[in-house]
Design a protein around this motif. Structure first.
Motif, PDB file in Angstrom:
ATOM      1  N   TYR A 139      66.263  22.356  27.310  1.00  0.00           N
ATOM      2  CA  TYR A 139      65.684  22.308  28.530  1.00  0.00           C
ATOM      3  C   TYR A 139      66.455  22.729  29.723  1.00  0.00           C
ATOM      4  O   TYR A 139      67.711  22.881  29.817  1.00  0.00           O
ATOM      5  CB  TYR A 139      65.575  20.572  28.746  1.00  0.00           C
ATOM      6  CG  TYR A 139      64.395  20.067  27.835  1.00  0.00           C
ATOM      7  CD1 TYR A 139      63.103  20.123  28.205  1.00  0.00           C
ATOM      8  CD2 TYR A 139      65.082  19.155  26.680  1.00  0.00           C
ATOM      9  CE1 TYR A 139      62.317  19.593  27.176  1.00  0.00           C
ATOM     10  CE2 TYR A 139      63.963  18.657  26.212  1.00  0.00           C
ATOM     11  CZ  TYR A 139      62.690  18.782  26.275  1.00  0.00           C
ATOM     12  OH  TYR A 139      61.712  18.148  25.569  1.00  0.00           O
ATOM     13  N   TYR A 145      65.258  24.306  37.012  1.00  0.00           N
ATOM     14  CA  TYR A 145      64.083  23.686  36.754  1.00  0.00           C
ATOM     15  C   TYR A 145      63.505  23.817  38.347  1.00  0.00           C
ATOM     16  O   TYR A 145      62.040  24.083  38.335  1.00  0.00           O
ATOM     17  CB  TYR A 145      64.312  22.229  36.655  1.00  0.00           C
ATOM     18  CG  TYR A 145      62.802  21.354  36.799  1.00  0.00           C
ATOM     19  CD1 TYR A 145      61.806  21.174  35.875  1.00  0.00           C
ATOM     20  CD2 TYR A 145      62.663  20.794  38.007  1.00  0.00           C
ATOM     21  CE1 TYR A 145      61.027  20.583  36.221  1.00  0.00           C
ATOM     22  CE2 TYR A 145      61.723  19.923  38.428  1.00  0.00           C
ATOM     23  CZ  TYR A 145      60.549  19.986  37.547  1.00  0.00           C
ATOM     24  OH  TYR A 145      59.250  19.129  37.593  1.00  0.00           O
ATOM     25  N   SER A 278      61.259  13.802  28.321  1.00  0.00           N
ATOM     26  CA  SER A 278      60.566  13.665  29.308  1.00  0.00           C
ATOM     27  C   SER A 278      60.970  13.451  30.758  1.00  0.00           C
ATOM     28  O   SER A 278      60.048  14.080  31.600  1.00  0.00           O
ATOM     29  CB  SER A 278      59.355  12.487  28.955  1.00  0.00           C
ATOM     30  OG  SER A 278      60.297  11.405  28.963  1.00  0.00           O
ATOM     31  N   GLN A 280      62.901  14.570  33.896  1.00  0.00           N
ATOM     32  CA  GLN A 280      63.370  15.940  34.449  1.00  0.00           C
ATOM     33  C   GLN A 280      65.149  15.564  34.736  1.00  0.00           C
ATOM     34  O   GLN A 280      65.412  14.331  34.928  1.00  0.00           O
ATOM     35  CB  GLN A 280      62.887  16.535  35.795  1.00  0.00           C
ATOM     36  CG  GLN A 280      61.444  16.657  35.369  1.00  0.00           C
ATOM     37  CD  GLN A 280      60.581  15.675  35.545  1.00  0.00           C
ATOM     38  OE1 GLN A 280      60.755  14.311  35.199  1.00  0.00           O
ATOM     39  NE2 GLN A 280      59.276  15.842  35.552  1.00  0.00           N
ATOM     40  N   ASP A 787      54.629  18.843  24.304  1.00  0.00           N
ATOM     41  CA  ASP A 787      54.953  18.886  25.736  1.00  0.00           C
ATOM     42  C   ASP A 787      56.209  20.126  26.028  1.00  0.00           C
ATOM     43  O   ASP A 787      56.395  20.482  27.169  1.00  0.00           O
ATOM     44  CB  ASP A 787      55.499  17.571  26.450  1.00  0.00           C
ATOM     45  CG  ASP A 787      54.682  16.538  26.397  1.00  0.00           C
ATOM     46  OD1 ASP A 787      53.288  17.012  26.089  1.00  0.00           O
ATOM     47  OD2 ASP A 787      54.779  15.421  26.761  1.00  0.00           O
ATOM     48  N   TYR A 788      56.728  20.215  24.782  1.00  0.00           N
ATOM     49  CA  TYR A 788      57.944  21.250  24.949  1.00  0.00           C
ATOM     50  C   TYR A 788      57.400  22.693  25.219  1.00  0.00           C
ATOM     51  O   TYR A 788      58.059  23.335  25.851  1.00  0.00           O
ATOM     52  CB  TYR A 788      58.737  21.041  23.415  1.00  0.00           C
ATOM     53  CG  TYR A 788      60.084  22.032  23.420  1.00  0.00           C
ATOM     54  CD1 TYR A 788      61.117  21.398  23.953  1.00  0.00           C
ATOM     55  CD2 TYR A 788      60.241  23.267  22.981  1.00  0.00           C
ATOM     56  CE1 TYR A 788      62.591  21.973  24.043  1.00  0.00           C
ATOM     57  CE2 TYR A 788      61.375  24.054  23.227  1.00  0.00           C
ATOM     58  CZ  TYR A 788      62.401  23.262  23.378  1.00  0.00           C
ATOM     59  OH  TYR A 788      63.493  24.117  23.764  1.00  0.00           O
ATOM     60  N   VAL A 791      53.681  23.268  29.077  1.00  0.00           N
ATOM     61  CA  VAL A 791      54.502  22.865  30.163  1.00  0.00           C
ATOM     62  C   VAL A 791      53.542  23.013  31.514  1.00  0.00           C
ATOM     63  O   VAL A 791      53.245  24.151  31.807  1.00  0.00           O
ATOM     64  CB  VAL A 791      55.681  23.600  30.277  1.00  0.00           C
ATOM     65  CG1 VAL A 791      56.600  23.055  31.530  1.00  0.00           C
ATOM     66  CG2 VAL A 791      56.427  23.433  29.006  1.00  0.00           C
ATOM     67  N   ARG A 795      55.702  18.116  34.241  1.00  0.00           N
ATOM     68  CA  ARG A 795      56.431  17.731  33.155  1.00  0.00           C
ATOM     69  C   ARG A 795      57.770  18.461  33.010  1.00  0.00           C
ATOM     70  O   ARG A 795      58.061  19.697  33.693  1.00  0.00           O
ATOM     71  CB  ARG A 795      55.650  18.371  31.716  1.00  0.00           C
ATOM     72  CG  ARG A 795      54.528  17.610  31.362  1.00  0.00           C
ATOM     73  CD  ARG A 795      53.787  18.197  30.335  1.00  0.00           C
ATOM     74  NE  ARG A 795      52.499  17.328  29.893  1.00  0.00           N
ATOM     75  CZ  ARG A 795      51.691  17.805  28.780  1.00  0.00           C
ATOM     76  NH1 ARG A 795      52.073  18.563  27.991  1.00  0.00           N
ATOM     77  NH2 ARG A 795      50.721  16.691  28.559  1.00  0.00           N
ATOM     78  N   LYS A 796      58.747  17.962  32.169  1.00  0.00           N
ATOM     79  CA  LYS A 796      60.022  18.575  31.796  1.00  0.00           C
ATOM     80  C   LYS A 796      59.974  19.970  31.372  1.00  0.00           C
ATOM     81  O   LYS A 796      59.137  20.257  30.504  1.00  0.00           O
ATOM     82  CB  LYS A 796      60.897  17.714  31.023  1.00  0.00           C
ATOM     83  CG  LYS A 796      62.496  17.995  30.928  1.00  0.00           C
ATOM     84  CD  LYS A 796      62.856  16.981  30.242  1.00  0.00           C
ATOM     85  CE  LYS A 796      64.608  17.138  30.358  1.00  0.00           C
ATOM     86  NZ  LYS A 796      65.321  16.120  29.478  1.00  0.00           N
ATOM     87  N   TYR A 797      60.656  20.966  32.178  1.00  0.00           N
ATOM     88  CA  TYR A 797      60.885  22.388  31.705  1.00  0.00           C
ATOM     89  C   TYR A 797      61.585  22.681  30.632  1.00  0.00           C
ATOM     90  O   TYR A 797      62.806  22.560  30.751  1.00  0.00           O
ATOM     91  CB  TYR A 797      60.959  23.223  32.742  1.00  0.00           C
ATOM     92  CG  TYR A 797      59.840  23.377  33.938  1.00  0.00           C
ATOM     93  CD1 TYR A 797      58.765  22.693  33.721  1.00  0.00           C
ATOM     94  CD2 TYR A 797      59.601  24.440  34.548  1.00  0.00           C
ATOM     95  CE1 TYR A 797      57.777  22.664  34.665  1.00  0.00           C
ATOM     96  CE2 TYR A 797      58.948  24.614  35.677  1.00  0.00           C
ATOM     97  CZ  TYR A 797      57.706  23.590  35.764  1.00  0.00           C
ATOM     98  OH  TYR A 797      56.675  23.820  36.507  1.00  0.00           O
ATOM     99  N   SER A 798      61.075  23.170  29.543  1.00  0.00           N
ATOM    100  CA  SER A 798      61.972  23.762  28.574  1.00  0.00           C
ATOM    101  C   SER A 798      62.372  25.177  28.451  1.00  0.00           C
ATOM    102  O   SER A 798      61.919  25.824  29.330  1.00  0.00           O
ATOM    103  CB  SER A 798      61.525  23.728  27.115  1.00  0.00           C
ATOM    104  OG  SER A 798      60.033  24.173  26.918  1.00  0.00           O
TER     105      SER A 798
END
Length: 904
Positions: A139, A145, A278, A280, A787-788, A791, A795-798
């Motif tokens: 991530y 991010y 999930s 950030q 979710d990975y 995006v 959502r959390k950024y990979s």
């Protein structure tokens, strides 16, 4: 119930309700004897690496197989490899039919070890190993991010959310508590590895009157989490088995099998891995240093004094109003949960020799009672989280805002209590005789039934069938076997509950014919052919599907609305003629030994049609048979759909002596191609039809790259999945109607691998043995839809977003434009997100040293092995990074083990 004497597994084979000499086994049956490989490739997983040993180990992808342990339906997890004498894979219709409806997808039959008369035998084994994570999700850090979130905002026509100064503060990390950059996969919270320990002891002995076999096994494993309750996380499994055989007299023998499995685990409350994937990194600091809180802030100091959770005497728990819990705080303060599973399995049986009534006649009866219970016990605590207010001029906290409260009640909570009880019995009369030394005749009449009751299930699960088997072989050269079963299912109406399943198997040993007998090349050659129809209710997923269903629906009124009532409508029509799905099968087999038995080969080709699967076939009825409002349907379940399966499997073994080195190379493989033969569908465009495609086909849109600019969008067919901008995925207009919608979905892959297999290699030199096991799967498709990879929003950024589309890199981008909105156009099933799951795995390598017999000859030890091994060592694949990554769960690991085994 079938008995196999430990050590004789290579001479007899366990098939349905009986044993057969290996030379007489005919049909689609594969055999695995763990004693052949367990010492050189030890594992605690029953089917570990089985694809490299046995062709057709997946039972030809027909569905969930029936697992039998000592003839009783049980879970594969109820037994460990060290307890097993033999595993038989019953694949063909003729091989499974005696087990009735429940066995139509194939049978994995496991027979546990039994005692051997004579001197007592004891074996003790101990293992210690480490599990090392292969990969963690990647991530973006806080500053990166923010940079990409700003990019997403601009893409949406919005102002950037984070200014340069804020991004700089998070990038420099001058104060990681004020500008947090939390990596939940760092060594601050996780160990580099976790441990697995296992041990077992086996005992066997007895005489002609009484024999026994017993095993006690234990396994312990901790976890990667090293903070708070993570230090106490553990998994424990204790298993005890005892098998006793008694000879009552010259005509009657009896046996008792008892097995218990106790499993318990303890884990921190919350879901660390899911939340880690999930939240950030910049949202909050999970720990707030007390020494940074201003001493002049009485209110803040009072909150510190009243807190029940001072971590390490230095930190308060951080969070926010949005995040009242987080995985790190959960580990420290939320309490814990213990899961307990207890299983008790009892089997008793009797065998009677009835030769005095009829030569070759015998009776066999068995009954078993299994009981399982699982539940969770937890201590559920709540805790306060604090949000700091930082001084504008220095890195000190001027005040704290508290959310939630500390509460440690100490109350033990019981939940998820689940019970399962299975009662199973079978009895059969067997007739085996030989006439004039060449005419070998056998017959069986069997009755079997199972009843299962589970928590919250008010309908007993039942299965009952009668079976008949009649076989003949001439001089062990020509074989014919007719086997059938009368099945009964309470899932069907009384007029359709009973059906008969017939099968036929033929065999011919060509190597015993004059034209091949004595050949230096072909030592053994046998051909087989089977055909049959097996009636099954496995595709009927509920009871009473043959009945109509009525329910209350819309309201109506009268007398100007003074009175109201509800109507009753029909939701499903009745069909008392609903019947079994039929597995219709033809298969052909060959088994051979060549070159002075240096090469052994066995292969099977099969053709199967699963016909009459029950569905609500709406397209077969006029549209007025059903309406959406009020919801009404007269359509009944009918035996309409059909699937096809065809392919082949093989297994071969090659033995060679090279000087002082003994080499054994084994290979196995299974190729299965499936087809949906008949489906309830009525698509305007034929390419949308599921019929004609693989059973596990994936449908989606076909991508054509990214939109380059607005002109590209304007000149393309209208995509109706939401707002479309440059950088979004462009889809192909399959039907040429100028609109992209669900009608443009085509087949973009299929889930299952078409080919699975493997290779095993053994080299033995003096007292050293090297064992290598590899497996492969080819032909499957995966979908990057977690979710990975998908995006959008907040959502959390990979790391996948690093190659996202912008005006500057439009010609090289590999990921669509970022968006703070839903991204409905991009994040849907399409071939843009598919990937090949083809892979080759180095599954196991083990080096074993056996103490020489000359050293042990004056010792009470009969044998001593010391070994080191590694599992899941290497994956060769174009998409290895995807295949080896777990998101939202415990990571995949490589396992390195050291063990010792002693026999007495």
């Amino acid at each position: 119930m079938v008995h196999v004497v430990y050590g004789a597994g290579d001479k007899t084979v366990n098939v349905a309700y009986r044993t057969e000499e290996e030379k007489d086994v005919s049909g689609a049956i594969s055999v695995l004897n763990p004693s052949d490989y367990l010492d050189k490739g030890y594992s605690t997983n029953t089917l570990d690496g089985v694809a490299a040993y046995v062709g057709g180990n997946n039972l030809w992808n027909m569905g969930n197989a029936l697992v039998l342990i000592d003839g009783v339906p049980r879970s594969i997890n109820d037994v460990t490899p060290s307890e097993i004498a033999q595993i038989t894979f019953l694949k063909g219709a003729n091989a499974v039919v005696l087990y009735g409806s429940r066995a139509a997808n194939g049978v994995i039959q496991i027979t546990t070890k039994r005692g051997k008369a004579g001197k007592r035998w004891t074996s003790v084994r101990a293992n210690a190993g480490v599990n090392m994570p292969i990969a963690y999700p990647k991530y973006l850090g806080s500053a990166e991010y923010m940079k990409y979130y700003n990019q997403a905002s601009v893409n949406d026509g919005l102002a950037p959310l984070y200014d340069d100064a804020t991004i700089s503060n998070y990038a420099t990390q001058s104060n990681p508590y004020r500008y947090p950059d939390v990596n939940y996969y760092s060594s601050d919270y996780l160990r580099k590895l976790f441990n697995t320990y296992s041990a077992n002891a086996q005992f066997s002995g007895g005489n002609d009157r009484a024999r026994f076999y017993a095993e006690v096994g234990f396994q312990n494993q901790n976890s990667l989490l090293k903070i708070g309750e993570g230090n106490n996380e553990t998994n424990n499994r204790l298993n005890v088995r005892g098998n006793i055989d008694l000879k009552i007299n010259d005509y009657i023998t009896t046996y008792v099998n008892v097995s218990t499995v106790f499993y318990d685990s303890r884990s921190a409350n919350g879901n660390y891995w899911n939340e880690a994937a999930s939240i950030q990194p910049h949202r909050f600091s999970p720990l707030i240093p007390i020494d940074l809180i201003s001493k002049t802030s009485d209110a803040a100091q009072q909150l510190v004094a009243n807190s029940r959770h001072i971590i390490g005497g230095k930190y308060l728990l951080g969070g926010s109003q949005q995040y009242l819990t987080n995985p790190i705080a959960d580990a420290y303060a939320a309490g814990y949960t213990t899961f307990t599973s207890r299983q008790f399995q009892y089997t008793g049986g009797v065998n009677a020799d009835l030769n005095k009534f009829l030569q070759g006649l015998s009776f066999h009866g068995q009954m078993s009672v299994d009981y399982s219970n699982t539940y969770n016990e937890s201590i559920n605590n709540t805790y306060a989280v604090y949000v700091p207010t930082w001084d504008a001029n220095n890195d000190s906290i001027t005040s704290l805002t508290k959310y939630n409260k500390d509460s440690n009640t100490g109350t033990q909570n019981l939940s998820d209590n689940w019970n399962d009880q299975v009662i199973d019995f079978n009895f059969h009369f067997d007739y085996v005789n030989t006439f004039k030394e060449k005419h070998n005749v056998s017959a069986m009449l069997v009755a079997a039934a199972t009843r299962q009751r589970q928590t919250d299930n008010f309908q007993y699960g039942t299965n009952a069938n009668l079976g008949v088997q009649m076989a003949y072989n001439y001089a062990h050269k020509y074989y014919v076997d007719f086997s059938g079963a009368v099945v009964n299912s309470t899932k069907l109406s009384t007029k359709k509950r009973v059906a008969f399943s017939p099968t036929l198997n033929l065999g011919w040993v060509l190597s015993d014919e004059g034209f091949l007998k004595g050949s230096d090349v072909i030592n053994h050659l046998k051909l087989t052919a089977s055909a049959g129809i097996v009636n099954t209710d496995l595709d009927i997923d509920n009871y009473y599907l043959y009945d109509a269903v009525y329910a209350p629906t819309a309201y109506f009124s009268w007398q100007d609305g003074n009175f109201t009532n509800r109507t009753t409508t029909i939701l499903r029509g009745a069909n008392r003629n609903l019947t079994y799905t039929k597995r219709k099968e033809v298969n052909f087999g060959i088994e051979s030994s060549l070159f002075n038995r240096k090469l052994d080969l066995k292969a099977t080709a099969f053709f199967i049609k699963k016909d009459g699967m029950p569905v609500l076939a709406y397209t077969q009825y006029p549209s007025y048979f059903y309406t959406s409002y009020p919801e009404t349907s007269f359509v009944p379940y009918t035996n309409f759909e059909a699937n096809g399966y065809h392919g082949f499997d093989f297994q071969l073994n090659f033995h060679k002596q090279l000087g002082e080195v003994n080499l054994t190379i084994g290979a196995a493989g299974t190729y299965v191609k499936t087809k949906a033969l008949k489906r309830d569908e009525l698509y305007e465009d034929s390419y949308r039809n599921r019929a004609g495609k693989p059973v596990d086909a994936i449908f989606g849109l076909q991508s054509e790259g990214f939109f380059a600019d607005q002109a590209d969008i304007d000149s393309h067919a209208l995509q109706k999945f939401g707002e479309v901008k440059p950088g979004d995925i462009k889809y192909k207009d399959q039907n040429g109607d100028g609109v992209i919608d669900e009608r443009d979905e085509v087949m973009i892959g299929h889930w299952g691998s078409t080919f699975t297999g493997g290779l095993n290699f053994t080299a033995q030199w003096k007292d050293l043995t090297l064992f290598v096991l590899g497996t492969t799967s080819i032909g499957g498709t995966g979908m990057k839809n977690s979710d990975y990879y998908w995006v959008y929003g907040d959502r959390k950024y990979s790391d996948v977003v690093r190659d996202s589309w912008t005006e500057e890199n439009k010609n090289t981008a590999t990921y669509p434009r970022l968006t703070t909105l839903s991204g409905n156009n991009n994040f849907r099933n399409s071939d843009f997100w598919t990937y090949s799951t083809d892979r080759v795995d180095l599954s196991k390598v083990q080096l074993t040293y056996s103490l020489p017999k000359s050293v042990l000859q004056n010792s009470y030890l009969k044998g001593l092995n010391i070994y080191v091994s590694g599992s899941n060592l290497l994956t060769i694949s174009k998409n290895r990074d995807i295949l080896q990554l777990n998101v939202g769960g415990v990571p995949q690991t490589r396992f390195y083990n050291m063990g010792i085994k002693a026999e007495f």
